[in-house]
Design a protein around this motif. Structure first.
Motif, mmCIF file in Angstrom:
data_model
loop_
_atom_site.group_PDB
_atom_site.id
_atom_site.type_symbol
_atom_site.label_atom_id
_atom_site.label_comp_id
_atom_site.label_asym_id
_atom_site.label_seq_id
_atom_site.Cartn_x
_atom_site.Cartn_y
_atom_site.Cartn_z
ATOM 1 N N UNK A 157 0.794 -1.231 0.000
ATOM 2 C CA UNK A 157 0.000 0.000 0.000
ATOM 3 C C UNK A 157 0.826 1.280 0.000
ATOM 4 N N UNK A 158 2.094 1.210 0.439
ATOM 5 C CA UNK A 158 2.850 2.453 0.637
ATOM 6 C C UNK A 158 3.326 3.101 -0.667
ATOM 7 N N UNK A 159 3.072 2.450 -1.797
ATOM 8 C CA UNK A 159 3.475 3.011 -3.094
ATOM 9 C C UNK A 159 2.476 4.098 -3.507
ATOM 10 N N UNK A 160 2.940 5.282 -3.941
ATOM 11 C CA UNK A 160 1.995 6.333 -4.370
ATOM 12 C C UNK A 160 1.297 5.967 -5.673
ATOM 13 N N UNK A 161 0.072 6.460 -5.828
ATOM 14 C CA UNK A 161 -0.722 6.142 -7.013
ATOM 15 C C UNK A 161 -0.010 6.555 -8.291
ATOM 16 N N UNK A 162 0.746 7.646 -8.267
ATOM 17 C CA UNK A 162 1.471 8.096 -9.470
ATOM 18 C C UNK A 162 2.364 6.989 -10.011
ATOM 19 N N UNK A 163 3.042 6.269 -9.137
ATOM 20 C CA UNK A 163 3.931 5.183 -9.571
ATOM 21 C C UNK A 163 3.123 3.993 -10.083
ATOM 22 N N UNK A 164 1.973 3.748 -9.444
ATOM 23 C CA UNK A 164 1.132 2.613 -9.840
ATOM 24 C C UNK A 164 0.591 2.813 -11.250
ATOM 25 N N UNK A 165 -0.001 3.973 -11.513
ATOM 26 C CA UNK A 165 -0.609 4.204 -12.830
ATOM 27 C C UNK A 165 0.467 4.272 -13.907
ATOM 28 N N UNK A 166 1.643 4.776 -13.559
ATOM 29 C CA UNK A 166 2.737 4.839 -14.527
ATOM 30 C C UNK A 166 3.197 3.438 -14.926
ATOM 31 N N UNK A 167 3.181 2.515 -13.964
ATOM 32 C CA UNK A 167 3.603 1.141 -14.246
ATOM 33 C C UNK A 167 2.499 0.322 -14.906
ATOM 34 N N UNK A 168 1.244 0.635 -14.577
ATOM 35 C CA UNK A 168 0.128 -0.212 -15.017
ATOM 36 C C UNK A 168 -0.474 0.197 -16.344
ATOM 37 N N UNK A 169 -0.404 1.493 -16.664
ATOM 38 C CA UNK A 169 -1.217 2.024 -17.750
ATOM 39 C C UNK A 169 -0.509 2.201 -19.074
ATOM 40 N N UNK A 170 -1.307 2.649 -20.052
ATOM 41 C CA UNK A 170 -0.846 2.919 -21.410
ATOM 42 C C UNK A 170 -1.235 4.357 -21.748
ATOM 43 N N UNK A 171 -0.374 5.066 -22.486
ATOM 44 C CA UNK A 171 -0.648 6.452 -22.891
ATOM 45 C C UNK A 171 -1.950 6.523 -23.690
ATOM 46 N N UNK A 172 -2.859 7.452 -23.329
ATOM 47 C CA UNK A 172 -4.175 7.525 -23.993
ATOM 48 C C UNK A 172 -4.147 8.395 -25.244
ATOM 49 N N UNK A 173 -3.831 7.813 -26.370
ATOM 50 C CA UNK A 173 -3.876 8.570 -27.622
ATOM 51 C C UNK A 173 -5.314 8.957 -27.949
ATOM 52 N N UNK A 174 -5.521 10.004 -28.759
ATOM 53 C CA UNK A 174 -6.885 10.415 -29.122
ATOM 54 C C UNK A 174 -7.670 9.258 -29.757
ATOM 55 N N UNK A 175 -8.993 9.244 -29.586
ATOM 56 C CA UNK A 175 -9.804 8.107 -30.044
ATOM 57 C C UNK A 175 -9.746 7.849 -31.539
ATOM 58 N N UNK A 176 -9.458 8.868 -32.361
ATOM 59 C CA UNK A 176 -9.420 8.641 -33.810
ATOM 60 C C UNK A 176 -8.115 7.983 -34.256
ATOM 61 N N UNK A 177 -7.106 7.927 -33.374
ATOM 62 C CA UNK A 177 -5.863 7.209 -33.700
ATOM 63 C C UNK A 177 -6.071 5.760 -33.280
ATOM 64 N N UNK A 178 -6.364 4.919 -34.251
ATOM 65 C CA UNK A 178 -6.808 3.548 -33.970
ATOM 66 C C UNK A 178 -5.610 2.611 -33.783
ATOM 67 N N UNK A 179 -4.787 2.926 -32.818
ATOM 68 C CA UNK A 179 -3.689 2.030 -32.462
ATOM 69 C C UNK A 179 -3.385 2.229 -30.986
#
Length: 407
Positions: A157-179
């Protein structure tokens, strides 16, 4: 003059061919083409030379928000992929800086892809952060009209959310970029001056700027100021109603420091030019917040939010100097150094600009509120500018080229 409620969105359309849409960024980023609209003339150059076209005493206002990796992918018990797209922290008056340092769990308003396949109470995945395994769990807490409240929990639990989302997520490109975004997008879909976590879309006018351009601006005495508006997915929200009266404007969170306001006030008689529509919404919202404080010095914090039609229906309007000074004094009176406030402002034809004297911006989608903003600044001339850009092979939308508009 027509109230913008009566505007018909069909009057803000144009034909955008697929070949004019940029699906990848220019390399290097400051080699993007620049359309310059100045003294009623239109010309072409590249961003590297933008300082040659700016007033010598110009003040550029940048949005230093940082795009988070807000697309989280989980696998259900049958192997199907479910996407949890984090839109914004759930709750009111969120301080983003504190929120991203939270430990253990957070609540987010999310879109969910393939939600019908989410049949268990929780989904989980294992991440690696600083050479240790971290289990991230997602749980639906509430169904909202067009989204969900999702609880994200992790252990340790002691890990900050910023580190969690950076490790877990993917960059959200605009919806019209279909990749799905790749490793290079983590850098290219982020401004070089990004600092404060919170956006799910980039302030794309800033993507063209490099350290080389910023150094050039400083060498010529052009001031650069930085403030924060966290860009929401609503920036891509299409206008589906016939008139603007039925369109509900998306809300976005600004973090405004006293230091920024004092610099803005210091330079109020110079040409203030926002870099991007988000910076434009921020500086103009600052005026309306300050105007409210001037008219009601005892205003409560929750009433500072700038609502959609407020600029068009306010009776007592003060000068920019008076409004900004009042806002500074109000914040100091409450013993704060900054405030986080939402804005729903819609800037559309008939709007009177109170602080901004120009704009640096990309080319926007047909029938969008961003195109309305451009039209509010340069009037019907937008048709000519967009025709010119299309005929001269400018690249459109988030990863595309841009313009300097000095009406």
């Amino acid at each position: 003059m027509m109230h913008p409620r009566e505007l018909k969105i069909e009057n803000f359309t144009y034909d955008l061919p697929n070949e004019n849409i940029a699906y990848n960024p220019a390399n290097p980023r400051d080699s993007s083409k620049l359309l310059v609209y100045k003294k009623n003339d239109i010309s072409t150059d590249i961003y590297q030379h933008i300082s040659d076209y700016l007033p010598s005493d110009a003040v550029l206002v940048f949005n230093d928000t940082k795009v988070i990796k807000s697309r989280l992918f989980f696998t259900n018990e049958t192997g199907a992929t479910i996407e949890v797209f984090c839109l914004e922290p759930y709750g009111e008056n969120i301080n983003y800086e504190d929120y991203f340092q939270k430990q253990g769990s957070v609540l987010w308003t999310c879109l969910i892809g393939k939600v019908a396949k989410w049949r268990t109470p929780k989904l989980s995945k294992i991440l690696e952060i600083d050479n240790q395994n971290v289990e991230l769990t997602a749980e639906i807490i509430e169904k909202l009209p067009d989204s969900y409240v999702v609880k994200l929990s992790w252990s340790p639990e002691e890990i900050p959310f910023a580190d969690v989302v950076n490790a877990a997520g993917v960059t959200p490109l605009p919806p019209y970029i279909k990749r799905v975004a790749d490793k290079t997008d983590e850098e290219t879909y982020q401004t070089v001056y990004s600092e404060h976590d919170g956006s799910v879309a980039a302030p794309t006018a800033g993507l063209h700027f490099t350290k080389r351009i910023l150094d050039d601006l400083h060498s010529k005495g052009i001031e650069t100021l930085f403030t924060t508006l966290h860009v929401g997915a609503g920036t891509f929200k299409p206008v589906k109603s016939e008139t603007m009266d039925e369109h509900i404007m998306h809300s976005e969170c600004m973090n405004i420091t006293v230091d920024f306001l004092e610099h803005l006030l210091e330079n109020i008689n110079r040409p203030i030019i926002p870099v991007g529509t988000t910076s434009m919404r921020t500086v103009e919202s600052i005026f309306w917040m300050g105007n409210k404080v001037t008219n009601n010095p005892n205003i409560l914090f929750e009433n500072l939010k700038v609502t959609q039609w407020e600029p068009y229906e306010t009776e007592i309007i003060n000068s920019a100097e008076v409004a900004i000074s009042a806002l500074i004094n109000w914040i100091k009176k409450h013993e704060q150094s900054h405030i986080s406030v939402e804005t729903e402002i819609i800037i559309a034809p008939s709007y009177t600009f109170r602080i901004a004297k120009g704009l640096i911006t990309n080319f926007h989608q047909p029938q969008s509120t961003l195109l309305l903003l451009v039209s509010a600044l340069i009037g019907e001339k937008w048709h000519e500018l967009y025709d010119y850009a299309l005929k001269n092979d400018f690249r459109f939308l988030s990863y595309g080229d841009g313009s300097l508009l000095l009406p």
